[in-house]
Scaffold this motif. Structure first.
Motif, short mmCIF file in Angstrom:
data_model
loop_
_atom_site.label_atom_id
_atom_site.label_comp_id
_atom_site.label_asym_id
_atom_site.label_seq_id
_atom_site.Cartn_x
_atom_site.Cartn_y
_atom_site.Cartn_z
N VAL A 49 0.74 -0.79 -0.25
CA VAL A 49 0.03 -0.26 0.14
C VAL A 49 0.65 0.96 -0.02
O VAL A 49 0.42 2.21 -0.37
N GLU A 50 1.87 1.24 0.35
CA GLU A 50 3.37 2.45 0.78
C GLU A 50 3.28 2.93 -0.81
O GLU A 50 3.62 4.10 -1.67
N GLN A 51 3.41 1.89 -2.48
CA GLN A 51 3.32 1.90 -3.56
C GLN A 51 1.56 2.67 -4.37
O GLN A 51 1.54 2.58 -5.56
N VAL A 52 1.01 2.19 -3.86
CA VAL A 52 -0.20 2.81 -3.72
C VAL A 52 -0.64 4.78 -4.11
O VAL A 52 -0.72 5.35 -2.30
N PRO A 53 -1.15 5.59 -5.14
CA PRO A 53 -1.52 6.75 -4.83
C PRO A 53 -2.88 6.94 -4.22
O PRO A 53 -4.09 6.05 -3.78
N LYS A 54 -1.91 8.19 -3.00
CA LYS A 54 -3.69 7.84 -2.29
C LYS A 54 -4.71 9.09 -2.64
O LYS A 54 -6.00 7.60 -2.13
N ALA A 55 -5.02 8.92 -3.93
CA ALA A 55 -6.50 9.19 -5.12
C ALA A 55 -7.19 8.00 -5.02
O ALA A 55 -8.26 7.30 -4.57
N LEU A 56 -5.81 6.97 -5.14
CA LEU A 56 -6.60 5.17 -5.43
C LEU A 56 -6.97 4.74 -4.62
O LEU A 56 -8.47 4.15 -4.28
N LEU A 57 -6.03 5.40 -2.74
CA LEU A 57 -6.48 4.71 -2.27
C LEU A 57 -7.57 5.06 -0.85
O LEU A 57 -8.70 4.24 -0.54
N GLU A 58 -7.61 6.88 -1.58
CA GLU A 58 -9.46 7.02 -0.87
C GLU A 58 -10.39 6.85 -1.67
O GLU A 58 -10.98 6.14 -1.72
N GLU A 59 -10.41 6.32 -3.02
CA GLU A 59 -11.76 5.92 -4.48
C GLU A 59 -11.36 3.99 -3.22
O GLU A 59 -13.19 3.55 -3.09
N TRP A 60 -10.63 2.70 -3.22
CA TRP A 60 -10.74 1.56 -2.51
C TRP A 60 -11.19 2.10 -1.34
O TRP A 60 -12.36 1.18 -0.77
#
Length: 161
Positions: A49-60
Protein backbone atom coordinates in the motif's frame (compact mmCIF):
# COMPACT_ATOMS: atom_id res chain seq x y z
CA UNK A 1 6.89 5.92 22.24
CA UNK A 2 5.36 2.46 21.99
CA UNK A 3 2.24 2.16 19.85
CA UNK A 4 -0.22 -0.58 20.72
CA UNK A 5 -1.56 -3.01 18.19
CA UNK A 6 -5.09 -1.62 18.64
CA UNK A 7 -3.97 1.96 17.88
CA UNK A 8 -1.87 0.78 14.95
CA UNK A 9 -4.84 -0.99 13.39
CA UNK A 10 -7.15 1.95 14.15
CA UNK A 11 -4.81 4.32 12.33
CA UNK A 12 -4.70 2.05 9.29
CA UNK A 13 -8.51 1.76 9.17
CA UNK A 14 -9.04 5.53 9.07
CA UNK A 15 -9.72 7.24 5.74
CA UNK A 16 -6.41 7.62 3.85
CA UNK A 17 -5.75 11.35 4.12
CA UNK A 18 -2.56 13.32 3.57
CA UNK A 19 -0.89 11.57 6.51
CA UNK A 20 -1.58 8.06 5.15
CA UNK A 21 2.00 7.19 4.23
CA UNK A 22 3.18 8.39 7.65
CA UNK A 23 0.61 6.10 9.31
CA UNK A 24 1.84 3.19 7.20
CA UNK A 25 5.43 3.91 8.23
CA UNK A 26 4.47 4.09 11.92
CA UNK A 27 2.55 0.83 11.57
CA UNK A 28 5.55 -0.81 9.96
CA UNK A 29 7.80 0.27 12.85
CA UNK A 30 5.24 -0.82 15.45
CA UNK A 31 4.82 -4.22 13.81
CA UNK A 32 8.60 -4.69 13.51
CA UNK A 33 8.84 -4.12 17.26
CA UNK A 34 5.99 -6.54 17.99
CA UNK A 35 6.12 -10.30 17.88
CA UNK A 36 2.31 -10.42 17.78
CA UNK A 37 1.90 -10.36 14.01
CA UNK A 38 5.14 -12.01 12.99
CA UNK A 39 4.59 -13.95 9.80
CA UNK A 40 1.01 -12.69 9.45
CA UNK A 41 1.66 -11.01 6.12
CA UNK A 42 1.11 -7.51 7.44
CA UNK A 43 4.53 -6.26 6.41
CA UNK A 44 3.82 -7.35 2.83
CA UNK A 45 0.49 -5.52 2.94
CA UNK A 46 2.14 -2.37 4.25
CA UNK A 47 4.86 -2.47 1.58
CA UNK A 48 2.21 -2.91 -1.13
CA UNK A 49 0.00 0.00 0.00
CA UNK A 50 2.99 2.33 0.31
CA UNK A 51 3.21 2.27 -3.48
CA UNK A 52 -0.47 3.04 -4.16
CA UNK A 53 -1.34 6.69 -4.92
CA UNK A 54 -3.46 8.39 -2.26
CA UNK A 55 -6.30 9.14 -4.70
CA UNK A 56 -6.62 5.45 -5.56
CA UNK A 57 -6.52 4.46 -1.86
CA UNK A 58 -9.30 6.97 -1.16
CA UNK A 59 -11.40 5.48 -3.97
CA UNK A 60 -10.84 1.92 -2.73
CA UNK A 61 -11.63 2.94 0.85
CA UNK A 62 -14.90 4.60 -0.17
CA UNK A 63 -15.95 1.66 -2.37
CA UNK A 64 -15.10 -0.87 0.32
CA UNK A 65 -16.20 0.70 3.59
CA UNK A 66 -18.64 3.49 2.70
CA UNK A 67 -20.61 2.06 -0.24
CA UNK A 68 -20.66 -1.59 0.77
CA UNK A 69 -22.81 -2.29 3.86
CA UNK A 70 -21.26 -5.74 4.23
CA UNK A 71 -17.90 -4.10 4.91
CA UNK A 72 -18.98 -1.02 6.88
CA UNK A 73 -16.73 -0.15 9.80
CA UNK A 74 -19.69 0.45 12.13
CA UNK A 75 -19.62 -2.76 14.16
CA UNK A 76 -23.01 -2.14 15.78
CA UNK A 77 -24.57 -2.37 12.33
CA UNK A 78 -23.07 -5.85 11.90
CA UNK A 79 -24.21 -6.94 15.35
CA UNK A 80 -27.73 -5.50 15.42
CA UNK A 81 -28.60 -3.96 12.06
CA UNK A 82 -30.59 -0.73 12.27
CA UNK A 83 -32.77 -1.17 15.34
CA UNK A 84 -33.14 -0.06 18.96
CA UNK A 85 -30.51 -2.55 20.17
CA UNK A 86 -27.91 -0.76 18.10
CA UNK A 87 -29.07 2.53 19.64
CA UNK A 88 -28.49 1.14 23.12
CA UNK A 89 -25.13 -0.26 21.98
CA UNK A 90 -24.14 3.18 20.63
CA UNK A 91 -25.16 4.83 23.90
CA UNK A 92 -23.14 2.40 26.03
CA UNK A 93 -20.11 2.67 23.76
CA UNK A 94 -20.34 6.46 23.81
CA UNK A 95 -20.41 6.43 27.61
CA UNK A 96 -17.39 4.11 27.76
CA UNK A 97 -15.48 6.22 25.25
CA UNK A 98 -16.25 9.36 27.22
CA UNK A 99 -15.24 7.71 30.51
CA UNK A 100 -11.90 6.62 29.07
CA UNK A 101 -11.22 9.87 27.19
CA UNK A 102 -11.44 8.41 23.70
CA UNK A 103 -12.38 11.06 21.12
CA UNK A 104 -14.86 10.00 18.45
CA UNK A 105 -13.81 12.83 16.11
CA UNK A 106 -17.26 13.13 14.56
CA UNK A 107 -17.73 9.40 14.07
CA UNK A 108 -20.37 7.16 15.60
CA UNK A 109 -19.20 5.40 18.76
CA UNK A 110 -19.27 2.00 17.00
CA UNK A 111 -16.85 3.07 14.25
CA UNK A 112 -14.17 0.37 14.37
CA UNK A 113 -11.13 2.68 14.69
CA UNK A 114 -12.82 4.42 17.66
CA UNK A 115 -13.65 1.06 19.27
CA UNK A 116 -10.04 -0.09 18.79
CA UNK A 117 -8.84 3.09 20.53
CA UNK A 118 -11.31 2.38 23.34
CA UNK A 119 -9.84 -1.10 23.75
CA UNK A 120 -6.41 0.51 23.91
CA UNK A 121 -7.56 2.97 26.58
CA UNK A 122 -9.29 0.44 28.84
CA UNK A 123 -7.30 -1.10 31.65
CA UNK A 124 -6.40 -4.70 31.07
CA UNK A 125 -8.73 -7.08 32.83
CA UNK A 126 -11.47 -4.52 33.42
CA UNK A 127 -13.60 -5.27 30.38
CA UNK A 128 -11.20 -7.00 28.04
CA UNK A 129 -10.30 -10.45 29.25
CA UNK A 130 -8.00 -13.06 27.85
CA UNK A 131 -8.82 -16.76 28.07
CA UNK A 132 -7.10 -17.16 31.45
CA UNK A 133 -8.85 -14.18 33.05
CA UNK A 134 -12.30 -15.20 31.88
CA UNK A 135 -12.12 -18.59 33.62
CA UNK A 136 -11.22 -16.82 36.89
CA UNK A 137 -14.32 -14.58 36.97
CA UNK A 138 -16.03 -14.65 40.36
CA UNK A 139 -19.38 -13.61 38.89
CA UNK A 140 -20.90 -13.78 35.43
CA UNK A 141 -21.10 -10.52 33.50
CA UNK A 142 -24.52 -9.29 32.40
CA UNK A 143 -23.28 -9.11 28.80
CA UNK A 144 -20.38 -10.81 27.10
CA UNK A 145 -18.99 -10.58 23.57
CA UNK A 146 -16.57 -13.29 22.48
CA UNK A 147 -14.11 -12.09 19.88
CA UNK A 148 -12.22 -14.98 18.43
CA UNK A 149 -12.63 -18.08 16.39
CA UNK A 150 -11.72 -21.68 16.33
CA UNK A 151 -12.07 -24.07 19.22
CA UNK A 152 -11.38 -21.51 21.97
CA UNK A 153 -13.91 -19.00 20.63
CA UNK A 154 -16.53 -21.71 20.25
CA UNK A 155 -15.81 -22.98 23.76
CA UNK A 156 -16.34 -19.55 25.32
CA UNK A 157 -19.43 -18.83 23.23
CA UNK A 158 -20.92 -22.13 24.34
CA UNK A 159 -19.89 -21.79 27.98
CA UNK A 160 -21.58 -18.44 28.47
CA UNK A 161 -24.87 -18.99 26.63
Amino acid sequence: MKTSLFSTLANLLEYPGDDWHGRVELASHALNASETLEGAGFQGFLRAVEQVPKALLEEWYTQTFDLNPVCTLEIGYHLFGENYKRGLFLTKLGEAESTHGVPTEGQLPDYLPVVLRLLDAMPDGERILNWKQIWNLTELPEHLVVIGSGVTGAEFAGAFT
